[in-house]
Design a protein around this motif. Structure first.
Motif, PDB file in Angstrom:
ATOM      1  N   GLU A 210     -22.338  -1.136   8.566  1.00  0.00           N
ATOM      2  CA  GLU A 210     -21.129  -0.739   7.854  1.00  0.00           C
ATOM      3  C   GLU A 210     -20.496   0.507   8.460  1.00  0.00           C
ATOM      4  N   VAL A 211     -21.323   1.461   8.839  1.00  0.00           N
ATOM      5  CA  VAL A 211     -20.798   2.738   9.338  1.00  0.00           C
ATOM      6  C   VAL A 211     -20.469   2.673  10.828  1.00  0.00           C
ATOM      7  N   PHE A 212     -21.258   1.937  11.591  1.00  0.00           N
ATOM      8  CA  PHE A 212     -21.015   1.880  13.034  1.00  0.00           C
ATOM      9  C   PHE A 212     -19.926   0.861  13.343  1.00  0.00           C
ATOM     10  N   GLN A 213     -18.693   1.277  13.060  1.00  0.00           N
ATOM     11  CA  GLN A 213     -17.482   0.539  13.376  1.00  0.00           C
ATOM     12  C   GLN A 213     -16.669   1.382  14.353  1.00  0.00           C
ATOM     13  N   GLU A 214     -16.066   0.747  15.338  1.00  0.00           N
ATOM     14  CA  GLU A 214     -15.392   1.498  16.392  1.00  0.00           C
ATOM     15  C   GLU A 214     -14.284   2.398  15.855  1.00  0.00           C
ATOM     16  N   ASP A 215     -13.494   1.905  14.886  1.00  0.00           N
ATOM     17  CA  ASP A 215     -12.407   2.729  14.361  1.00  0.00           C
ATOM     18  C   ASP A 215     -12.944   3.908  13.552  1.00  0.00           C
ATOM     19  N   LEU A 216     -14.056   3.692  12.867  1.00  0.00           N
ATOM     20  CA  LEU A 216     -14.635   4.771  12.087  1.00  0.00           C
ATOM     21  C   LEU A 216     -15.206   5.867  13.003  1.00  0.00           C
ATOM     22  N   ILE A 217     -15.951   5.469  14.034  1.00  0.00           N
ATOM     23  CA  ILE A 217     -16.502   6.438  14.975  1.00  0.00           C
ATOM     24  C   ILE A 217     -15.372   7.177  15.695  1.00  0.00           C
ATOM     25  N   GLU A 224     -12.870   7.384  21.968  1.00  0.00           N
ATOM     26  CA  GLU A 224     -12.841   5.930  22.092  1.00  0.00           C
ATOM     27  C   GLU A 224     -14.267   5.464  22.339  1.00  0.00           C
ATOM     28  N   ASN A 225     -14.615   4.321  21.780  1.00  0.00           N
ATOM     29  CA  ASN A 225     -16.003   3.881  21.876  1.00  0.00           C
ATOM     30  C   ASN A 225     -16.099   2.375  21.776  1.00  0.00           C
ATOM     31  N   THR A 226     -17.212   1.875  22.213  1.00  0.00           N
ATOM     32  CA  THR A 226     -17.512   0.453  22.083  1.00  0.00           C
ATOM     33  C   THR A 226     -18.870   0.312  21.419  1.00  0.00           C
ATOM     34  N   ILE A 227     -18.941  -0.501  20.385  1.00  0.00           N
ATOM     35  CA  ILE A 227     -20.194  -0.781  19.690  1.00  0.00           C
ATOM     36  C   ILE A 227     -20.735  -2.107  20.198  1.00  0.00           C
ATOM     37  N   LEU A 228     -21.941  -2.087  20.734  1.00  0.00           N
ATOM     38  CA  LEU A 228     -22.579  -3.288  21.243  1.00  0.00           C
ATOM     39  C   LEU A 228     -23.836  -3.591  20.440  1.00  0.00           C
ATOM     40  N   GLU A 229     -24.236  -4.841  20.436  1.00  0.00           N
ATOM     41  CA  GLU A 229     -25.497  -5.239  19.806  1.00  0.00           C
ATOM     42  C   GLU A 229     -26.474  -5.657  20.897  1.00  0.00           C
ATOM     43  N   LEU A 230     -27.622  -5.013  20.917  1.00  0.00           N
ATOM     44  CA  LEU A 230     -28.656  -5.322  21.896  1.00  0.00           C
ATOM     45  C   LEU A 230     -29.848  -5.969  21.213  1.00  0.00           C
ATOM     46  N   GLU A 231     -30.487  -6.880  21.908  1.00  0.00           N
ATOM     47  CA  GLU A 231     -31.708  -7.511  21.393  1.00  0.00           C
ATOM     48  C   GLU A 231     -32.866  -7.091  22.281  1.00  0.00           C
ATOM     49  N   GLU A 232     -33.937  -6.654  21.631  1.00  0.00           N
ATOM     50  CA  GLU A 232     -35.106  -6.169  22.357  1.00  0.00           C
ATOM     51  C   GLU A 232     -36.354  -6.541  21.581  1.00  0.00           C
ATOM     52  N   LEU A 238     -27.745  -1.835  17.086  1.00  0.00           N
ATOM     53  CA  LEU A 238     -26.439  -1.473  17.615  1.00  0.00           C
ATOM     54  C   LEU A 238     -26.545  -0.279  18.557  1.00  0.00           C
ATOM     55  N   VAL A 239     -25.649  -0.239  19.518  1.00  0.00           N
ATOM     56  CA  VAL A 239     -25.548   0.865  20.467  1.00  0.00           C
ATOM     57  C   VAL A 239     -24.089   1.301  20.529  1.00  0.00           C
ATOM     58  N   CYS A 240     -23.865   2.603  20.499  1.00  0.00           N
ATOM     59  CA  CYS A 240     -22.515   3.157  20.590  1.00  0.00           C
ATOM     60  C   CYS A 240     -22.306   3.748  21.977  1.00  0.00           C
ATOM     61  N   LEU A 241     -21.260   3.286  22.677  1.00  0.00           N
ATOM     62  CA  LEU A 241     -20.935   3.785  24.004  1.00  0.00           C
ATOM     63  C   LEU A 241     -19.581   4.499  23.958  1.00  0.00           C
ATOM     64  N   PRO A 242     -19.563   5.829  23.876  1.00  0.00           N
ATOM     65  CA  PRO A 242     -18.287   6.553  23.939  1.00  0.00           C
ATOM     66  C   PRO A 242     -17.770   6.573  25.375  1.00  0.00           C
ATOM     67  N   HIS A 243     -16.454   6.385  25.569  1.00  0.00           N
ATOM     68  CA  HIS A 243     -15.961   6.296  26.944  1.00  0.00           C
ATOM     69  C   HIS A 243     -14.651   7.031  27.187  1.00  0.00           C
ATOM     70  N   ASP A 244     -14.054   7.640  26.174  1.00  0.00           N
ATOM     71  CA  ASP A 244     -12.848   8.428  26.402  1.00  0.00           C
ATOM     72  C   ASP A 244     -12.592   9.295  25.183  1.00  0.00           C
ATOM     73  N   VAL A 245     -11.814  10.351  25.380  1.00  0.00           N
ATOM     74  CA  VAL A 245     -11.466  11.261  24.297  1.00  0.00           C
ATOM     75  C   VAL A 245     -10.063  10.928  23.818  1.00  0.00           C
ATOM     76  N   THR A 246      -9.881  10.800  22.518  1.00  0.00           N
ATOM     77  CA  THR A 246      -8.556  10.512  21.978  1.00  0.00           C
ATOM     78  C   THR A 246      -7.693  11.768  22.003  1.00  0.00           C
ATOM     79  N   GLY A 247      -6.410  11.588  21.800  1.00  0.00           N
ATOM     80  CA  GLY A 247      -5.490  12.717  21.867  1.00  0.00           C
ATOM     81  C   GLY A 247      -5.711  13.739  20.776  1.00  0.00           C
ATOM     82  N   ALA A 248      -6.139  13.297  19.609  1.00  0.00           N
ATOM     83  CA  ALA A 248      -6.345  14.205  18.475  1.00  0.00           C
ATOM     84  C   ALA A 248      -7.250  13.524  17.477  1.00  0.00           C
TER      85      ALA A 248
END
Length: 263
Positions: A210-217, A224-232, A238-248
């Motif tokens: 519920e909390v790990f949503q890209e718009d919420l993060i 900016e971020n991408t939420i991926l699901e990994l199986e191990e 879930l894994v969160c990959l931040p990849h850019d800084v937003t303007g504000a």
């Protein structure tokens, strides 16, 4: 950071991670829960009783705190430090008894610190020192464990080692765990519930999914971020990959308006 209008209920045997940007009020919230910080308004209840109506020892018998940092005397040994955790269970003039020694032995065993028990705290590595501090908390025999950024200053191996240990302690002892974490992927992997804090308010409270949503993060951290699901090993997380800084920083709506998130 001043925390305003926070409402939070922690249930037995949960692992709750508190996340949010620097200065958001995470540690303030944890210190208030730990009875280390008086509140100017509202009330905090521990197992149905106002926490400030309880004697300090009564609180310490039920709840242990592992702060972000701790000063050590240069010559204190791991066992001597761990033994301090027995103070809530002893009278002012009572001697260190068999029950206390057994609790210390158990705490050292649980944290794999038995072999280090006669070594000076200052001679330990960062990861070993964190486990010694955790042994101190466990010697209190608490039902609730509060941890403030437990992986700070640790390399990735010792971070993972400590997080796996915390989860094992939760599973074996049935501990309720509340921890402040900066590492979102640790929060995603090791939590049953995540509380997102920003500007002194609880902005979202729910399961990891519920909390790990890209718009919420994005709104919480301004990245900016991408939420991926990994199986191990047959399990997914879930894994969160931040990849850019937003303007504000964008203002995030209150939890009651985010569709299914608890507050």
């Amino acid at each position: 950071m001043i925390a305003r209008g926070m409402s939070l209920q922690v249930y037995p045997s949960e692992i709750v991670s508190i996340i949010g940007p620097n200065g958001s009020g995470k540690s303030t919230l944890l210190k208030a829960l730990a009875r280390l910080l008086p509140v100017s308004g509202g009330e905090i209840y521990l197992q149905g009783r106002n926490i400030w109506s309880l004697h300090e020892k009564d609180v310490a018998r039920r709840m242990a705190v592992m702060p972000q940092s701790m000063d050590f005397a240069g010559d204190v040994t791991v066992r001597e430090l761990t033994a301090l955790g027995r103070m809530p269970h002893r009278g002012f003039f009572s001697e260190f008894g068999t029950r206390d020694a057994q609790a210390v032995d158990r705490a050292l065993e649980l944290t794999s610190m038995t072999g280090f028990q006669h070594r000076s705290i200052m001679a330990l590595s960062g990861g070993e020192r964190q486990r010694a501090r955790l042994a101190l908390a466990l010697a209190q025999e608490p039902e609730i464990l509060l941890l403030d950024e437990p992986t700070t200053y640790l390399d990735i191996r010792h971070q993972l080692d400590l997080m796996l240990l915390i989860r094992r302690l939760h599973d074996e002892l049935g501990l309720t765990v509340v921890m402040v974490l900066h590492d979102l992927n640790h929060a995603a992997r090791f939590s049953s519930r995540v509380v997102a804090v920003k500007d002194g308010r609880i902005m979202a409270d729910g399961s990891v999914r519920e909390v790990f949503q890209e718009d919420l993060i994005r709104s919480l951290y301004g990245v900016e971020n991408t939420i991926l699901e990994l199986e191990e090993g047959g399990q997914s997380h879930l894994v969160c990959l931040p990849h850019d800084v937003t303007g504000a920083f964008a203002a995030m709506p209150d939890a009651e308006n985010t569709g299914g998130l608890r507050q």
